[in-house]
Design an enzyme around this catalytic site. Sequence first.
Site, PDB file in Angstrom:
ATOM      1  N   GLU A 129       0.834  -1.214   0.000  1.00  0.00           N
ATOM      2  CA  GLU A 129       0.000   0.000   0.000  1.00  0.00           C
ATOM      3  C   GLU A 129       0.865   1.259   0.000  1.00  0.00           C
ATOM      4  O   GLU A 129       0.504   2.269  -0.599  1.00  0.00           O
ATOM      5  CB  GLU A 129      -0.941   0.003   1.213  1.00  0.00           C
ATOM      6  N   THR A 181      -5.401   6.728  -5.571  1.00  0.00           N
ATOM      7  CA  THR A 181      -5.535   6.914  -4.122  1.00  0.00           C
ATOM      8  C   THR A 181      -4.627   8.047  -3.648  1.00  0.00           C
ATOM      9  O   THR A 181      -5.023   8.865  -2.810  1.00  0.00           O
ATOM     10  CB  THR A 181      -5.195   5.603  -3.385  1.00  0.00           C
TER      11      THR A 181
END
Length: 309
Positions: A129, A181
């Site tokens: 991530e 994101t």
Amino acid sequence: MNKTIKVFPPGTVANLVCGFDVLGLCLHEPADEMQVTLTNNRQVIITSADGYNLPSNPALNTAGAPLLEIMQQLNNDTGFEVVIKKNIKPGSGVGSSAASAAGAVVAANYLLDNIFSKEEMVSFAMFGEKVASGVKHADNVAPCIYGGITLIRSIFPLDIVSIPAPPLFVTVVHPQIEVKTSDARQILKKQVLLKDAIKQWGNIAGLVAGFMKNDYELIGRSLEDVIIEPIRSILIPGFDEVKKKSKDAGALGGGISGSGPSVFMLSKDEVTANAVKLEMHAVYNGIGLDHHVYVTRINNEGVRIETAP
Ligand code: HSE
């Protein structure tokens, strides 16, 4: 001899509207396919079996970065070969980067005879991530690895709580635009007003209580976000209309899936979830925006490992 395993890491819905970075839910569909081989050649080799142009350099790949961390911890000749077929479109908002990271870690752990706990697997997957969004958030990788609904009470140190929930149907619409994101995090304000924080933590507690008490009304009332949604929803065409029409069709509530652009709605039964699907279609057909809508359920298993027949 090299050992090989196939895993199917599913999509996830992070945030669950009010729980930015702390709540997430695992979906049955979509799911990626990954083949991971354990080698005694200290390197990670990544091959893509799809049309996405994702980096093959393991340090820049969301599946590769967690494997490099595992290798560093093992400190021996272990290496991995990974073939990834992504069915979860990158930048769609249903945890595409997390699926690659979680799938790689779950497969590696299986091939290494399950030496890591689930929490340790999440901490490795968070390196993926970091590659994708610049930040180590766990609200996609945790539900992907644990299954079901998870609360990330703390990231440092990691403290993950599985939240039981009643059966729920999830309708997801993916307007065919890409929201990174990292961009969707950059636009957020760094400070919140106390009055907004009070509303938000009331909703998070209400949502968790609603799941645990099987209280659908409470779940619906708590699916409200006064901090993130007002900013991010500007990036999603048709968002307000999708939300209103879905609720009118009987959805308990919902909002942006992760950082978007997908929007999800929770429903008590499949008939309602399908009615919501039709409303979502109608909104995007009206705007003339290409989109993909599907109905799925909460997946309590997480990453599926294909065991030999
Ligand atoms: N909590 C993360 C965010 C999830 O909203 O930025 C990204 O999928």
